[in-house]
Design a protein around this motif. Structure first.
Motif, short mmCIF file in Angstrom:
data_model
loop_
_atom_site.label_atom_id
_atom_site.label_comp_id
_atom_site.label_asym_id
_atom_site.label_seq_id
_atom_site.Cartn_x
_atom_site.Cartn_y
_atom_site.Cartn_z
N ILE A 56 40.90 30.07 82.83
CA ILE A 56 41.45 28.73 83.08
C ILE A 56 42.91 28.72 82.68
O ILE A 56 43.27 29.14 81.57
CB ILE A 56 40.67 27.65 82.31
CG1 ILE A 56 39.17 27.75 82.64
CG2 ILE A 56 41.20 26.27 82.66
CD1 ILE A 56 38.85 27.63 84.10
N GLU A 57 43.77 28.22 83.56
CA GLU A 57 45.21 28.29 83.35
C GLU A 57 45.84 26.90 83.37
O GLU A 57 45.18 25.90 83.71
CB GLU A 57 45.86 29.16 84.44
CG GLU A 57 45.34 30.59 84.48
CD GLU A 57 45.95 31.37 85.61
OE1 GLU A 57 46.56 30.75 86.52
OE2 GLU A 57 45.84 32.62 85.60
N ARG A 58 47.10 26.88 83.04
CA ARG A 58 47.88 25.64 83.10
C ARG A 58 47.79 25.04 84.50
O ARG A 58 47.92 25.74 85.51
CB ARG A 58 49.34 25.94 82.77
CG ARG A 58 50.25 24.71 82.74
CD ARG A 58 51.69 25.14 82.53
NE ARG A 58 52.58 23.98 82.42
CZ ARG A 58 53.02 23.47 81.30
NH1 ARG A 58 52.68 24.02 80.14
NH2 ARG A 58 53.82 22.41 81.29
N GLY A 59 47.54 23.76 84.57
CA GLY A 59 47.45 23.07 85.85
C GLY A 59 46.08 23.08 86.48
O GLY A 59 45.82 22.31 87.41
N ASP A 60 45.15 23.93 85.99
CA ASP A 60 43.79 23.94 86.53
C ASP A 60 43.08 22.65 86.17
O ASP A 60 43.34 22.03 85.13
CB ASP A 60 43.00 25.13 85.98
CG ASP A 60 43.38 26.44 86.64
OD1 ASP A 60 44.10 26.40 87.66
OD2 ASP A 60 42.95 27.50 86.14
N ARG A 61 42.14 22.25 87.02
CA ARG A 61 41.35 21.04 86.76
C ARG A 61 40.00 21.40 86.17
O ARG A 61 39.32 22.31 86.68
CB ARG A 61 41.16 20.23 88.05
CG ARG A 61 42.34 19.36 88.41
CD ARG A 61 43.51 20.13 88.95
NE ARG A 61 43.19 20.75 90.24
CZ ARG A 61 43.83 21.79 90.74
NH1 ARG A 61 44.82 22.37 90.07
NH2 ARG A 61 43.50 22.28 91.93
#
Length: 542
Positions: free
Chosen positions: A83-88
């Motif tokens: 899971i990364e930055r900007g993922d929902r």
């Protein structure tokens, strides 16, 4: 450091309303991050933050330090799963610690959390997960089958984490095992995307409303007002932690101020259970929808030892008898109505210490929000007493949403100049009070008269024979439209011709003759959204 001297705290310590409106300004620190605001800034991190009440009788207390460490572990675990930055990341959990922890972990990572109701069926849940492109979901055991049904139709969804027993997914506890308790916050500002909240769909298909990290501190001036300024206490709401009305009206503003919140994963609202919770935890401030208040009015409150100091309410009519009941039965406890929407919440409210409430009025604009009644075509502000669309200035206001997710054209359609158009019709009186009329698209035009259903519903709800009501316009060859009311009779009452005629006369006597419902249909139950609002558009489809 005294919290009142800390620039991270939103202060509303003014002598009066006019001074607050004139002097207040948003002054959020650089590098603003929600998780730091809600957890790490407090001078006493061991103070209680979450008082968890489980249906089986278990009671647990989580400090701000506890929530910080647990959400650190979750953030590390989610990152290790890609899971990364900007993922929902979807959050389908009732009032349990895992709900708040998932939001906090996302904000620490720079990811975007996605609150979702455990009451959603497959179509509702699938639409939101697919539309948002959610890559992960934290789901309660109670929604196991629904998630199973929709996960194959959500191509971006890679990780499902289960909460509770027999959930059939990777356990939340296992995900945290071995994860570090330290986490360095992602670099964010007040404008960094943080959360997508879907509209209830009461006026069309649900839309994802994207808010930034500044959203919850943007709610704090209103929180200070409707809880009358003395904020030290204990806070609770029966509202689902999937909606801005629970998260924004109560949970996260309370944590901004370092105050504990009670978590209760309840089922159907039970007024006696609500009183028992308020008594056990010495709740001082609560957000209660008017429907819940009306149910509580049928229970003898004197059998409970209550500590309640203020109630806030909104989302449906707050009728005069509610204010009278609070004065008489709760010893003068203020019930302060508020107004907002998913796109721009808590714009208007009441505050008894600053100005008297007026039954039927939403109150006055909250400091920090430039709220107007305008011509929706031009954005021109209308004079007092004239009905127009309620609007708020977008720039610099942290509660105004960034955009509709994947619907840039829709965002443009509710923007005129520097203003966000709420889609709600209302008026402003000479004393600065706002009066809600109706949704713009709920307007009824009968014999050339423009009629808002809310006003008729308010009157009908004043009648002892009515429990709930929804008013719509139906086609008529002569008048274009006529007013039709769908009425759920009060307990012990039955729909009859006599009651129909009584209600028609009741409205005719209190409003203009053209506003009375020429048709009344009785129903055992009225269709509602998961937030408890009457779904007017569904009344004619059943």
């Amino acid at each position: 450091m005294n919290p009142e001297d800390d620039p991270w705290y939103c202060r509303l310590d003014y002598e009066g309303y006019e001074e607050a409106r004139r002097e207040f300004s948003w002054d959020l620190p650089e590098g603003y991050n929600l998780a730091y605001d809600l957890l790490r800034k407090h001078p006493d991190p061991d103070a209680p933050a979450l008082l968890q009440a489980s249906p089986d009788g278990r009671r647990e207390t989580y400090s701000f330090r506890d929530l910080d460490r647990l959400s650190n572990r979750l953030a590390n675990a989610l990152e290790s799963r890609g899971i990364e930055r900007g993922d929902r990341v979807g959050v389908i959990v009732p009032q349990k610690p895992e709900n708040a922890l998932t939001h906090l972990a996302c904000w620490k990572m720079g990811a975007i959390s996605l609150p979702l109701s455990v009451l959603f069926g497959p179509e509702a849940l699938g639409h939101r997960l697919d539309d948002s492109g959610a890559t992960a979901v934290v789901a309660d055991a109670s929604v196991r089958e629904t998630v199973r049904e929709v996960e194959d139709d959500c191509p971006a969804l890679d990780l499902v984490v289960g909460v509770g027993e027999d959930h059939g997914f990777e356990p939340f506890e296992s995900l945290l095992e071995g994860s570090a308790e330290e986490y360095a916050l992602a670099e964010t500002t007040a404008e960094t995307p943080a959360i997508i909240i879907y509209t209830s769909g009461s006026t069309g298909p649900p839309k994802g409303v994207l808010h930034s990290h500044g959203v919850w501190v943007g709610h704090c001036p209103a929180f200070s007002m409707y809880f009358e300024g003395d904020l030290e206490g204990v806070y609770w709401t029966p509202a689902d932690w999937a909606w801005i009305g629970a998260l924004g009206d109560l949970v996260f503003p309370a944590w901004h101020y370092g105050q504990p919140v009670v978590g209760t994963p309840l089922g159907k609202f039970d007024p006696e259970e609500a009183y028992a919770i308020m008594e056990e935890f010495s709740v001082t401030g609560t957000f209660l929808p008017p429907t819940a208040i009306r149910m509580m009015m049928d229970v003898d409150s004197t059998q409970y030892d209550l500590s309640i100091e203020a109630i806030c309410s909104g989302g449906e009519p707050l009728t005069p008898e509610i204010l009278a009941w609070a004065d008489e039965e709760l010893g003068g406890v203020p019930v302060n109505e508020l107004y907002g929407q998913t796109e721009a919440n808590l714009l208007v409210t009441n505050c008894r210490k600053w100005f008297p409430a007026r039954a039927g009025s939403m109150g006055k604009p909250v400091p920090g929000h430039d709220v107007r009644v305008v011509d929706p075509e031009t954005g021109e502000e209308l004079p007092a007493g004239e009905i127009g669309e309620i609007a708020v200035r977008r720039k610099g206001d942290p509660v105004v949403f960034s955009e509709y997710w994947n619907r840039s054209g829709k965002t443009d359609s509710v923007t005129v100049g520097e203003l966000h158009l709420t889609g709600d019709l209302g008026s402003l009186d000479e004393d600065g009070y706002f009066w809600f009329k109706s949704r713009n698209d709920d307007l009824i035009v009968t014999s050339g008269y423009r009629v808002g259903p809310r006003e008729i519903e308010d009157v009908l709800l004043d009648h002892e024979g009515v429990a709930q009501v929804g008013v719509v316009g139906v086609p008529d060859e002569t008048r274009g439209q006529i007013v039709k009311a769908f009425v759920q009779p009060a307990s012990g009452r039955e729909g009859s011709e006599e009651l129909r005629e009584t209600l028609q006369a009741f409205v005719r006597e209190r409003l203009a003759a053209y506003e009375y419902p020429r048709e009344i249909e009785f129903r055992e139950e009225l269709p509602r959204t998961t937030t408890g609002k009457i779904r007017r558009k569904d009344l004619l489809e059943e």
